[in-house]
Design an enzyme around this catalytic site. Sequence first.
Site, mmCIF file in Angstrom:
data_model
loop_
_atom_site.group_PDB
_atom_site.id
_atom_site.type_symbol
_atom_site.label_atom_id
_atom_site.label_comp_id
_atom_site.label_asym_id
_atom_site.label_seq_id
_atom_site.Cartn_x
_atom_site.Cartn_y
_atom_site.Cartn_z
ATOM 1 N N GLU A 1 0.448 -1.194 0.229
ATOM 2 C CA GLU A 1 -0.215 0.051 0.130
ATOM 3 C C GLU A 1 0.735 0.940 -0.144
ATOM 4 O OE1 GLU A 1 -3.755 -0.165 1.952
ATOM 5 O OE2 GLU A 1 -2.906 1.885 3.259
ATOM 6 N N GLY B 1 -14.568 6.322 5.051
ATOM 7 C CA GLY B 1 -13.096 7.445 5.260
ATOM 8 C C GLY B 1 -13.548 8.194 6.837
ATOM 9 N N GLN C 1 5.539 5.507 15.677
ATOM 10 C CA GLN C 1 5.226 4.923 14.270
ATOM 11 C C GLN C 1 3.754 4.367 15.618
ATOM 12 O OE1 GLN C 1 6.908 2.595 11.592
ATOM 13 N NE2 GLN C 1 4.472 2.220 10.652
#
Length: 293
Positions: free
Chosen positions: A17, A108, A215
């Site tokens: 991705e 979304g 992260q």
Amino acid sequence: MKITEIFEMKKLSLSFEVFPPKSSDSFESVKSATEEIAKLRPSFMSVTYGAGGGTSEYTLDIVKNIKERYGVPTLAHLTCVSSTKETVAKKIEEMKSAGIENVMALRGDLTPELEKSDRSTWAYRHAIDLIHDIKASGADFCIGAACYPEIHPESSDQKEDIKYLKEKVDAGCSFLTTQMFFDNNLLYNFLYKIREAGITVPVIPGVMPITNAKQVDRAIKLSGSFMPQRFKSLVDKFGHSPDAMKQAGIAYATDQIIDLYANGIVNVHVYSMNKPDVAAKIQSNLSNILGTK
Ligand code: FAD
């Protein structure tokens, strides 16, 4: 190539991705990172669409470039939550004209502004509304949707989440891609439950290689994923050293992927975050398994 055809080949594979640039300033650098990933010849590459309910001008540009220059099958994401019917219809037409074969239909994320707004005025409330419109457009897209092994954060329970997931599949989804997870048992448990609920389409597990300590918080906040102690220990031990953390994070993701293949998964989707070095390292760790040497 349609994503569903990848499963018919029954060959172990990786897909990656990437995300599009936010502005024209970073277009060239993002394009070049996505090209480096395309050169690894993954089974397909997905390109995300905006974030936080926003739209994206560049998703299709990146998708077209990967497909046309490198011949890598692509999956274009499309979100609907803050869109009008007209904007979505235009995007669907653009995808049709660009020869896009695979579309990931998403709601979304809800921004704080959207959270406060009056939902009765929204043209689209859920991904299923978008799936209906894509189907109604008459285009022959292979449609994918998102699923959540650890439940979508807005769902009150897994039964309800799976009920809505089945509605998305029945509306015309041919495959599902999961939210990131760090404990494969959560995925196996989820697969068992959705199969029992009659969802039979292929499920592509999404694996996120965590390559720096910062992260970790972001990933948990975004996904609500459970961090196993084995992973926490690794961050505690190596988090302060960027190179060591990167190596350990890639090894953890590789290990997860090997276990997924060993348990019958054919294609794993890696959230490679526009990092060609990370994508390449994971692929080379699996070279004998994938036959990519
Ligand atoms: P939905 O399917 O609409 O589900 C959202 C919530 O509503 C769930 O709790 C669900 O159970 C519930 N629900 C679903 N249908 C109904 C219904 N008919 N009635 C009542 N409740 C319902 N975001 C981006 O902005 N861009 C991207 O490119 C992007 N790519 C992603 C890719 C993957 C693989 C994943 C897992 C997520 C991605 N996201 C992306 C994030 C995604 O937009 C968010 O997770 C969002 O909060 C939910 O999207 P969804 O399509 O799953 O929504």
